[in-house]
Design a protein around this motif. Structure first.
Motif, PDB file in Angstrom:
ATOM      1  N   LEU A 238      25.244 -28.257 -68.650  1.00  0.00           N
ATOM      2  CA  LEU A 238      24.667 -28.258 -67.299  1.00  0.00           C
ATOM      3  C   LEU A 238      23.989 -26.930 -66.975  1.00  0.00           C
ATOM      4  CD1 LEU A 238      27.221 -30.309 -65.178  1.00  0.00           C
ATOM      5  CD2 LEU A 238      25.449 -31.064 -66.738  1.00  0.00           C
ATOM      6  N   ASP A 239      24.462 -25.833 -67.604  1.00  0.00           N
ATOM      7  CA  ASP A 239      23.784 -24.544 -67.410  1.00  0.00           C
ATOM      8  C   ASP A 239      22.369 -24.582 -67.986  1.00  0.00           C
ATOM      9  OD1 ASP A 239      24.985 -24.835 -69.928  1.00  0.00           O
ATOM     10  OD2 ASP A 239      25.398 -22.704 -70.157  1.00  0.00           O
ATOM     11  N   THR A 240      22.237 -25.239 -69.140  1.00  0.00           N
ATOM     12  CA  THR A 240      20.903 -25.350 -69.747  1.00  0.00           C
ATOM     13  C   THR A 240      20.004 -26.249 -68.905  1.00  0.00           C
ATOM     14  OG1 THR A 240      21.914 -25.068 -71.913  1.00  0.00           O
ATOM     15  CG2 THR A 240      19.685 -25.961 -71.892  1.00  0.00           C
ATOM     16  N   VAL A 241      20.545 -27.371 -68.429  1.00  0.00           N
ATOM     17  CA  VAL A 241      19.751 -28.275 -67.580  1.00  0.00           C
ATOM     18  C   VAL A 241      19.241 -27.501 -66.364  1.00  0.00           C
ATOM     19  CG1 VAL A 241      19.868 -30.314 -66.067  1.00  0.00           C
ATOM     20  CG2 VAL A 241      20.963 -30.366 -68.328  1.00  0.00           C
ATOM     21  N   LYS A 242      20.129 -26.722 -65.744  1.00  0.00           N
ATOM     22  CA  LYS A 242      19.753 -25.965 -64.542  1.00  0.00           C
ATOM     23  C   LYS A 242      18.693 -24.917 -64.874  1.00  0.00           C
ATOM     24  CE  LYS A 242      21.849 -23.137 -60.887  1.00  0.00           C
ATOM     25  NZ  LYS A 242      21.725 -21.754 -61.369  1.00  0.00           N
ATOM     26  N   ALA A 243      18.875 -24.222 -66.003  1.00  0.00           N
ATOM     27  CA  ALA A 243      17.916 -23.166 -66.372  1.00  0.00           C
ATOM     28  C   ALA A 243      16.524 -23.752 -66.651  1.00  0.00           C
ATOM     29  CB  ALA A 243      18.423 -22.413 -67.602  1.00  0.00           C
ATOM     30  N   VAL A 244      16.488 -24.877 -67.322  1.00  0.00           N
ATOM     31  CA  VAL A 244      15.171 -25.477 -67.614  1.00  0.00           C
ATOM     32  C   VAL A 244      14.544 -25.994 -66.313  1.00  0.00           C
ATOM     33  CG1 VAL A 244      13.903 -27.201 -68.975  1.00  0.00           C
ATOM     34  CG2 VAL A 244      15.877 -26.047 -69.987  1.00  0.00           C
ATOM     35  N   ALA A 245      15.382 -26.599 -65.442  1.00  0.00           N
ATOM     36  CA  ALA A 245      14.863 -27.070 -64.149  1.00  0.00           C
ATOM     37  C   ALA A 245      14.255 -25.902 -63.371  1.00  0.00           C
ATOM     38  CB  ALA A 245      15.993 -27.714 -63.341  1.00  0.00           C
ATOM     39  N   GLU A 246      14.936 -24.765 -63.390  1.00  0.00           N
ATOM     40  CA  GLU A 246      14.426 -23.608 -62.634  1.00  0.00           C
ATOM     41  C   GLU A 246      13.098 -23.110 -63.192  1.00  0.00           C
ATOM     42  OE1 GLU A 246      18.697 -22.105 -60.867  1.00  0.00           O
ATOM     43  OE2 GLU A 246      17.893 -21.112 -62.652  1.00  0.00           O
ATOM     44  N   SER A 247      12.952 -23.142 -64.507  1.00  0.00           N
ATOM     45  CA  SER A 247      11.672 -22.673 -65.055  1.00  0.00           C
ATOM     46  C   SER A 247      10.554 -23.674 -64.765  1.00  0.00           C
ATOM     47  CB  SER A 247      11.784 -22.320 -66.541  1.00  0.00           C
ATOM     48  OG  SER A 247      11.982 -23.467 -67.285  1.00  0.00           O
ATOM     49  N   LEU A 248      10.885 -24.971 -64.742  1.00  0.00           N
ATOM     50  CA  LEU A 248       9.872 -25.975 -64.367  1.00  0.00           C
ATOM     51  C   LEU A 248       9.487 -25.799 -62.887  1.00  0.00           C
ATOM     52  CD1 LEU A 248      11.439 -29.016 -66.222  1.00  0.00           C
ATOM     53  CD2 LEU A 248       9.072 -28.284 -66.500  1.00  0.00           C
ATOM     54  N   TYR A 249      10.504 -25.568 -62.046  1.00  0.00           N
ATOM     55  CA  TYR A 249      10.231 -25.403 -60.614  1.00  0.00           C
ATOM     56  C   TYR A 249       9.378 -24.158 -60.367  1.00  0.00           C
ATOM     57  CZ  TYR A 249      10.780 -25.304 -55.616  1.00  0.00           C
ATOM     58  OH  TYR A 249      10.504 -25.291 -54.273  1.00  0.00           O
ATOM     59  N   GLU A 250       9.725 -23.098 -61.078  1.00  0.00           N
ATOM     60  CA  GLU A 250       8.983 -21.834 -60.974  1.00  0.00           C
ATOM     61  C   GLU A 250       7.504 -22.027 -61.355  1.00  0.00           C
ATOM     62  OE1 GLU A 250       9.925 -18.811 -60.158  1.00  0.00           O
ATOM     63  OE2 GLU A 250       8.186 -17.703 -60.920  1.00  0.00           O
ATOM     64  N   GLU A 251       7.278 -22.830 -62.383  1.00  0.00           N
ATOM     65  CA  GLU A 251       5.903 -23.050 -62.860  1.00  0.00           C
ATOM     66  C   GLU A 251       5.103 -23.969 -61.927  1.00  0.00           C
ATOM     67  OE1 GLU A 251       4.382 -21.834 -65.804  1.00  0.00           O
ATOM     68  OE2 GLU A 251       3.642 -23.529 -66.974  1.00  0.00           O
ATOM     69  N   PHE A 252       5.698 -25.100 -61.499  1.00  0.00           N
ATOM     70  CA  PHE A 252       4.923 -26.142 -60.801  1.00  0.00           C
ATOM     71  C   PHE A 252       5.205 -26.233 -59.303  1.00  0.00           C
ATOM     72  CE2 PHE A 252       5.481 -27.724 -65.232  1.00  0.00           C
ATOM     73  CZ  PHE A 252       4.143 -27.683 -65.626  1.00  0.00           C
ATOM     74  N   LYS A 253       6.310 -25.655 -58.841  1.00  0.00           N
ATOM     75  CA  LYS A 253       6.711 -25.707 -57.419  1.00  0.00           C
ATOM     76  C   LYS A 253       6.767 -27.144 -56.882  1.00  0.00           C
ATOM     77  CE  LYS A 253       6.534 -21.112 -56.950  1.00  0.00           C
ATOM     78  NZ  LYS A 253       6.324 -20.711 -58.327  1.00  0.00           N
ATOM     79  N   GLU A 254       7.199 -28.067 -57.700  1.00  0.00           N
ATOM     80  CA  GLU A 254       7.323 -29.471 -57.290  1.00  0.00           C
ATOM     81  C   GLU A 254       8.794 -29.772 -56.980  1.00  0.00           C
ATOM     82  OE1 GLU A 254       4.945 -31.667 -57.091  1.00  0.00           O
ATOM     83  OE2 GLU A 254       3.333 -31.088 -58.473  1.00  0.00           O
ATOM     84  N   PRO A 255       9.092 -30.439 -55.812  1.00  0.00           N
ATOM     85  CA  PRO A 255      10.497 -30.735 -55.484  1.00  0.00           C
ATOM     86  C   PRO A 255      11.225 -31.507 -56.587  1.00  0.00           C
ATOM     87  CG  PRO A 255       9.077 -31.306 -53.633  1.00  0.00           C
ATOM     88  CD  PRO A 255       8.175 -30.884 -54.742  1.00  0.00           C
ATOM     89  N   LEU A 256      10.503 -32.321 -57.342  1.00  0.00           N
ATOM     90  CA  LEU A 256      11.217 -33.125 -58.339  1.00  0.00           C
ATOM     91  C   LEU A 256      11.886 -32.271 -59.411  1.00  0.00           C
ATOM     92  CD1 LEU A 256       8.972 -35.121 -60.867  1.00  0.00           C
ATOM     93  CD2 LEU A 256       8.149 -33.114 -59.672  1.00  0.00           C
ATOM     94  N   TYR A 257      11.465 -31.008 -59.537  1.00  0.00           N
ATOM     95  CA  TYR A 257      12.087 -30.107 -60.521  1.00  0.00           C
ATOM     96  C   TYR A 257      13.195 -29.235 -59.918  1.00  0.00           C
ATOM     97  CZ  TYR A 257       7.930 -31.207 -63.304  1.00  0.00           C
ATOM     98  OH  TYR A 257       6.943 -31.853 -63.998  1.00  0.00           O
ATOM     99  N   ALA A 258      13.414 -29.352 -58.601  1.00  0.00           N
ATOM    100  CA  ALA A 258      14.406 -28.476 -57.954  1.00  0.00           C
ATOM    101  C   ALA A 258      15.825 -28.929 -58.306  1.00  0.00           C
ATOM    102  CB  ALA A 258      14.197 -28.507 -56.437  1.00  0.00           C
TER     103      ALA A 258
END
Ligand code: NAI
Length: 284
Positions: A238-258
Motif C-alpha cells: 500500500l505504500d507503493t500504491v500511495k507513492a505512485v498515486a502521489e507522483s501521478l497526482y503531482e504530474e496531472f493534478k487529476e482527482p482520480l489520482y488522489a
C-alpha cells in the motif's frame, strides 16, 4: 546494431535482483552493484534463493551455472566496460540523478545505454544529469521480473531512435520479454491505468458501498481479472500504491489520482499489505 552482452544492474533489491536473474538466465555477463557489503550479501542471497526455486521447479537446469554469470559488488567503477547499465535503486529523484551523473563518468563505451527501471521519475531528469542524454531511456520491468513478460520502453524527448531500438531488441530477442512504447509521463501506460482503478476500489470500500471480498469477487468473477483490485493493492504494497498515486497526482493534478484518506491512514498504521501481514486482508 551491436549486441548487448555485458550488463550492469545498480541496486539488488526486489527489482534489481530480478533483472539480474533474467539477464543471467539469458546468458549475459552480469554485474550487480549494491551500496554496502551487507547489501551485497542480501542481494546475492535474494538471487540465489530465487534461482534455487527456479531449479527445483525445473525452470532452469542449474542454479549454480546461472549464478556463475553474476558478480555482486559494492563498487560502481566495476561497471566501466558495460554495454548497458540498468538502474534499480530506491525511488528517490536526488539519489537517481546523482547516480546517473556518476555512471556517465564511469561507463566508457560511447554506445553504452544508461537505463532506469523507475516507476515515476521523469526519464528526462536522469538524462540531463548526463552528457549523453541520447543514450538514456526508461526500461521498466514488472514484479516479479522472472515471471511477468512486460517491459515498458520509455524514451525521453532526447533519446535517439537507435538507442530505443537497441533496447527493444535486447529486451525482446535476448530476454524474451514483450516491449510496449510509452511517453515519458508519470505512470507510463500500466500504472496510469492500474492505479486509478485500485484507488476507485479503495474509495468504494471506504464509502461502505461494498465489502473488500465482494469488490474483489466482482472483478474476478465478473470481469475475469486474475485477482481483485484490493488483493492486488495488498500484493503491490500500500505504500507503493500511495507513492505512485502521489507522483501521478503531482504530474496531472487529476482527482482520480488522489490517494483516498483510508489509504493514507493504512500506510501510517503500517498496514502495507502482504509484506506486513495485513492490508485489506490479513495474511497468515
Ligand atoms: P528495493 O528497496 O527492494 O531495492 C532497492 C535497492 O537499491 C536496495 O537493495 C538498496 O540497498 C539499493 N540501493 C539504494 N541506493 C543505492 C546506490 N546508490 N547504489 C547501489 N544500490 C543502492 O526497491 P525495488 O522495489 O526493487 O525498486 C527499485 C526501483 O524499481 C525503483 O525505482 C522502483 O520505483 C522501481 N520499480 C519497482 C517495482 C515494484 O513492484 N517494487 C516495479 C517496477 C519498478
Amino acid at each position: 546494431m551491436t549486441s548487448i552482452e555485458r550488463v550492469g544492474v545498480v541496486g539488488g533489491g526486489l527489482m534489481g535482483s530480478g533483472i539480474a536473474e533474467v539477464n543471467a538466465r539469458a546468458g549475459k555477463d552480469v554485474i550487480v552493484v549494491e551500496s554496502s557489503p551487507a547489501a551485497v550479501e542480501a542481494a546475492r542471497q535474494r538471487l540465489e534463493s530465487s534461482l534455487k526455486r527456479a531449479e527445483s521447479r525445473g525452470k532452469i537446469e542449474s542454479a549454480d551455472a546461472v549464478l556463475a554469470q553474476v558478480r555482486v559488488v559494492d563498487d560502481l567503477t566495476a561497471l566501466a566496460d558495460r554495454d548497458i547499465v540498468i538502474e534499480a535503486i530506491v525511488e528517490d529523484e536526488q539519489a537517481k540523478t546523482d547516480l546517473f551523473r556518476r555512471l556517465d563518468e564511469i561507463v566508457t563505451s560511447p554506445d553504452a545505454i544508461l537505463a532506469s527501471n523507475t516507476s515515476s521519475i521523469p526519464i528526462m531528469k536522469l538524462a540531463v544529469a548526463t552528457k549523453r542524454p541520447t543514450h538514456v531511456l526508461g526500461v521498466h520491468f514488472f514484479n516479479p521480473v522472472p515471471v511477468l513478460k512486460l517491459v515498458e520502453l520509455v524514451p525521453s524527448l532526447m533519446t535517439d531512435e537507435a538507442t530505443t531500438e537497441r533496447a527493444r531488441a535486447f529486451v525482446q530477442d535476448d530476454l524474451g520479454k514483450t516491449a510496449i512504447d510509452c511517453q515519458d509521463r508519470a505512470g507510463f501506460v500500466v500504472n496510469a491505468l492500474l492505479i486509478p482503478f485500485i484507488l476507485s476500489a479503495i474509495r468504494m470500500f471506504e464509502s461502505g458501498f461494498a465489502s473488500a471480498e465482494d469488490i474483489d469477487h466482482g472483478l474476478v468473477l465478473g470481469a475475469a481479472h486474475p485477482q481483485g483490485p484490493l488483493a492486488l493493492a495488498d500484493l503491490i504494497g500500500l505504500d507503493t500504491v500511495k507513492a505512485v498515486a502521489e507522483s501521478l497526482y503531482e504530474e496531472f493534478k487529476e482527482p482520480l489520482y488522489a490517494a483516498p484518506p483510508l489509504l493514507a491512514r493504512m500506510v501510517e498504521a503500517g498496514l502495507l499489505g502482504r509484506k506486513t501481514g495485513r492490508g485489506f486482508y490479513t495474511y497468515g
